[in-house]
Design a protein around this motif. Structure first.
Motif, mmCIF file in Angstrom:
data_model
loop_
_atom_site.group_PDB
_atom_site.id
_atom_site.type_symbol
_atom_site.label_atom_id
_atom_site.label_comp_id
_atom_site.label_asym_id
_atom_site.label_seq_id
_atom_site.Cartn_x
_atom_site.Cartn_y
_atom_site.Cartn_z
ATOM 1 N N HIS A 1 5.113 -20.933 -18.529
ATOM 2 C CA HIS A 1 6.652 -21.236 -17.717
ATOM 3 C C HIS A 1 7.421 -20.227 -18.487
ATOM 4 C CE1 HIS A 1 9.780 -23.003 -15.745
ATOM 5 N NE2 HIS A 1 10.503 -23.288 -16.712
ATOM 6 N N GLN A 2 7.454 -20.275 -19.704
ATOM 7 C CA GLN A 2 8.387 -19.272 -20.406
ATOM 8 C C GLN A 2 7.576 -18.598 -21.497
ATOM 9 O OE1 GLN A 2 12.429 -20.708 -21.432
ATOM 10 N NE2 GLN A 2 11.826 -22.795 -20.575
ATOM 11 N N LYS A 3 7.317 -17.266 -21.267
ATOM 12 C CA LYS A 3 6.304 -16.570 -21.885
ATOM 13 C C LYS A 3 6.793 -16.252 -23.355
ATOM 14 C CE LYS A 3 3.603 -13.671 -20.385
ATOM 15 N NZ LYS A 3 2.810 -12.453 -20.023
ATOM 16 N N ARG A 4 8.199 -16.454 -23.412
ATOM 17 C CA ARG A 4 8.763 -15.912 -24.715
ATOM 18 C C ARG A 4 8.555 -16.974 -25.722
ATOM 19 N NH1 ARG A 4 12.511 -11.571 -25.361
ATOM 20 N NH2 ARG A 4 12.800 -10.540 -23.404
ATOM 21 N N LYS A 5 8.258 -18.317 -25.256
ATOM 22 C CA LYS A 5 8.232 -19.544 -26.087
ATOM 23 C C LYS A 5 6.592 -19.479 -26.435
ATOM 24 C CE LYS A 5 12.042 -22.554 -24.141
ATOM 25 N NZ LYS A 5 12.052 -23.979 -24.058
ATOM 26 N N THR A 6 6.496 -20.348 -27.566
ATOM 27 C CA THR A 6 5.055 -20.773 -28.266
ATOM 28 C C THR A 6 4.545 -21.796 -27.186
ATOM 29 O OG1 THR A 6 5.701 -22.673 -29.172
ATOM 30 C CG2 THR A 6 5.683 -20.426 -30.491
ATOM 31 N N LEU A 7 3.138 -21.865 -27.141
ATOM 32 C CA LEU A 7 2.396 -22.760 -26.456
ATOM 33 C C LEU A 7 2.818 -24.330 -26.749
ATOM 34 C CD1 LEU A 7 0.145 -23.359 -24.487
ATOM 35 C CD2 LEU A 7 -1.540 -23.421 -26.278
ATOM 36 N N VAL A 8 3.264 -24.447 -27.954
ATOM 37 C CA VAL A 8 3.612 -25.990 -28.332
ATOM 38 C C VAL A 8 5.015 -26.275 -27.308
ATOM 39 C CG1 VAL A 8 4.752 -27.211 -29.845
ATOM 40 C CG2 VAL A 8 2.630 -25.961 -30.630
ATOM 41 N N ASN A 9 5.868 -25.171 -27.483
ATOM 42 C CA ASN A 9 7.050 -25.455 -26.924
ATOM 43 C C ASN A 9 6.967 -25.603 -25.274
ATOM 44 O OD1 ASN A 9 8.914 -25.689 -29.097
ATOM 45 N ND2 ASN A 9 9.178 -23.343 -29.199
ATOM 46 N N ASN A 10 6.236 -24.916 -24.574
ATOM 47 C CA ASN A 10 5.816 -25.013 -23.204
ATOM 48 C C ASN A 10 5.214 -26.316 -23.017
ATOM 49 O OD1 ASN A 10 6.879 -22.570 -21.826
ATOM 50 N ND2 ASN A 10 5.002 -21.444 -22.808
ATOM 51 N N LEU A 11 4.330 -26.686 -23.977
ATOM 52 C CA LEU A 11 3.618 -28.155 -23.582
ATOM 53 C C LEU A 11 4.569 -29.212 -23.742
ATOM 54 C CD1 LEU A 11 0.373 -27.261 -25.577
ATOM 55 C CD2 LEU A 11 0.646 -28.065 -22.805
ATOM 56 N N LYS A 12 5.511 -29.044 -24.629
ATOM 57 C CA LYS A 12 6.511 -30.144 -24.992
ATOM 58 C C LYS A 12 7.365 -30.645 -23.638
ATOM 59 C CE LYS A 12 8.638 -29.932 -28.921
ATOM 60 N NZ LYS A 12 9.269 -29.320 -30.074
ATOM 61 N N GLN A 13 7.641 -29.370 -22.819
ATOM 62 C CA GLN A 13 8.182 -29.811 -21.634
ATOM 63 C C GLN A 13 7.800 -30.873 -20.747
ATOM 64 O OE1 GLN A 13 9.846 -26.043 -19.738
ATOM 65 N NE2 GLN A 13 8.004 -25.178 -20.775
ATOM 66 N N ASP A 14 6.391 -31.217 -20.842
ATOM 67 C CA ASP A 14 5.763 -32.321 -20.304
ATOM 68 C C ASP A 14 5.856 -33.624 -21.119
ATOM 69 O OD1 ASP A 14 3.891 -34.248 -19.201
ATOM 70 O OD2 ASP A 14 2.871 -32.959 -18.245
ATOM 71 N N LYS A 15 6.931 -34.644 -20.895
ATOM 72 C CA LYS A 15 7.159 -35.587 -21.641
ATOM 73 C C LYS A 15 5.781 -36.615 -22.114
ATOM 74 C CE LYS A 15 11.171 -34.400 -21.634
ATOM 75 N NZ LYS A 15 11.835 -33.612 -22.963
ATOM 76 N N ARG A 16 4.833 -36.250 -21.276
ATOM 77 C CA ARG A 16 3.557 -37.087 -21.629
ATOM 78 C C ARG A 16 2.954 -36.609 -22.800
ATOM 79 N NH1 ARG A 16 0.293 -36.412 -15.890
ATOM 80 N NH2 ARG A 16 1.207 -34.142 -16.386
#
Length: 285
Positions: free
Chosen positions: A226-241
């Motif tokens: 979703h946001q390539k500048r972010k780390t994988l962790v930060n992209n995954l955290k967008q899903d509250k589950r």
């Protein structure tokens, strides 16, 4: 069809070239011949062409295939196409391909021979057409598609490159795309502002890696890129589950460092991650 022939058709039928349909007609017969040759069309193959336009590519396809079904959205071109390709083996459908019921059309016209898709795609909807063809991969065996070089580079890109994204992963999960012809603007009328590339896709009969739930897989790769500048962790955290504890546990299982970025992961790694996160969700319900 060469440039002179195309201009004659335009004048005869008083056609207007519509930029909003992305109309750039192929005028280089060498390129036309190479597309058909490298597609390996034979009389045992049925072909779908999306956006035949004036019919430059259609002329050569129809000589080589068993049956040809074309989708053309521009009503101005239909009369010309029906006259030029007046045959029981050719069907011109006046419709937006993205709105078509592909299975219904195939069942009504084709026999049980393998189906290839060959097209000089309208560049403004290239990704949408590819996604629809992926969704209908059980109906067609092979794609040979001309597209903007930038999109072709993205589709065929590898991990840790700037072009690698969710589309790269999705296409390569289902198929093995290869760039087979580079086409400069001079091969079209009117000339586009970009270079073009022909990409050949063959859908896997058995995929190298398998997602447990493919709908979840599609949403998962959109999330992680979703946001390539972010780390994988930060992209995954967008899903509250996905809590940080869940993420850390799955990262440890997959031997991933916390600062890894999505574009560094192979398709195998992404599928494994996807399956692990999917199992967490299903076990929690």
């Amino acid at each position: 069809m060469n440039l002179k022939e195309i201009k004659e058709v335009i004048n005869t039928y008083q056609l207007s070239i519509k930029k909003h349909y992305g109309q750039n007609f192929l005028i280089d017969q060498n390129v036309v011949g190479k597309i058909c040759e490298l597609s390996n069309i034979t009389k045992d193959i049925n072909v779908i062409e999306i956006g035949p336009g004036i019919g430059s590519l259609t002329d050569e396809i129809v000589k080589r295939c068993n049956k040809l079904m074309c989708y053309e959205i521009d009503s101005q071109l239909i009369n010309h196409l029906n006259k030029r390709f007046n045959s029981d083996n050719v069907l011109i459908i006046e419709q937006d391909f993205l709105k078509s019921d592909l299975k219904k059309d195939i069942d009504a016209f084709f026999d049980d021979k393998d189906i290839y898709v060959i097209s000089n795609l309208p560049y403004y909807i290239t990704s949408s057409i590819i996604l629809k063809l992926i969704d209908n991969r059980y109906l067609v065996k092979q794609l040979t598609l001309m597209m903007q070089k930038e999109v072709a580079d993205r589709i065929c890109s590898k991990p840790s490159t700037k072009d690698y994204n969710s589309l790269s992963v999705l296409v390569q999960y289902y198929s093995n795309p290869k760039q087979i012809i580079q086409v400069p603007p001079s091969c079209f009328y009117p000339s586009p502002d970009v270079n073009s590339t022909v990409v050949k896709f063959e859908f896997y009969e058995t995929k190298p890696f398998t997602a447990i739930n493919e709908d979840f897989f599609k949403s998962f790769i959109i999330l992680i890129f979703h946001q390539k500048r972010k780390t994988l962790v930060n992209n995954l955290k967008q899903d509250k589950r996905f809590t940080i504890d869940i993420i850390k546990t799955i990262f440890n299982k997959n031997n991933l460092v916390e600062n890894v970025r999505s574009e560094q992961l192979t398709i195998e790694q992404i599928v494994n991650l996807c399956n692990d996160f999917y199992e967490v969700i299903t076990n929690a319900n």
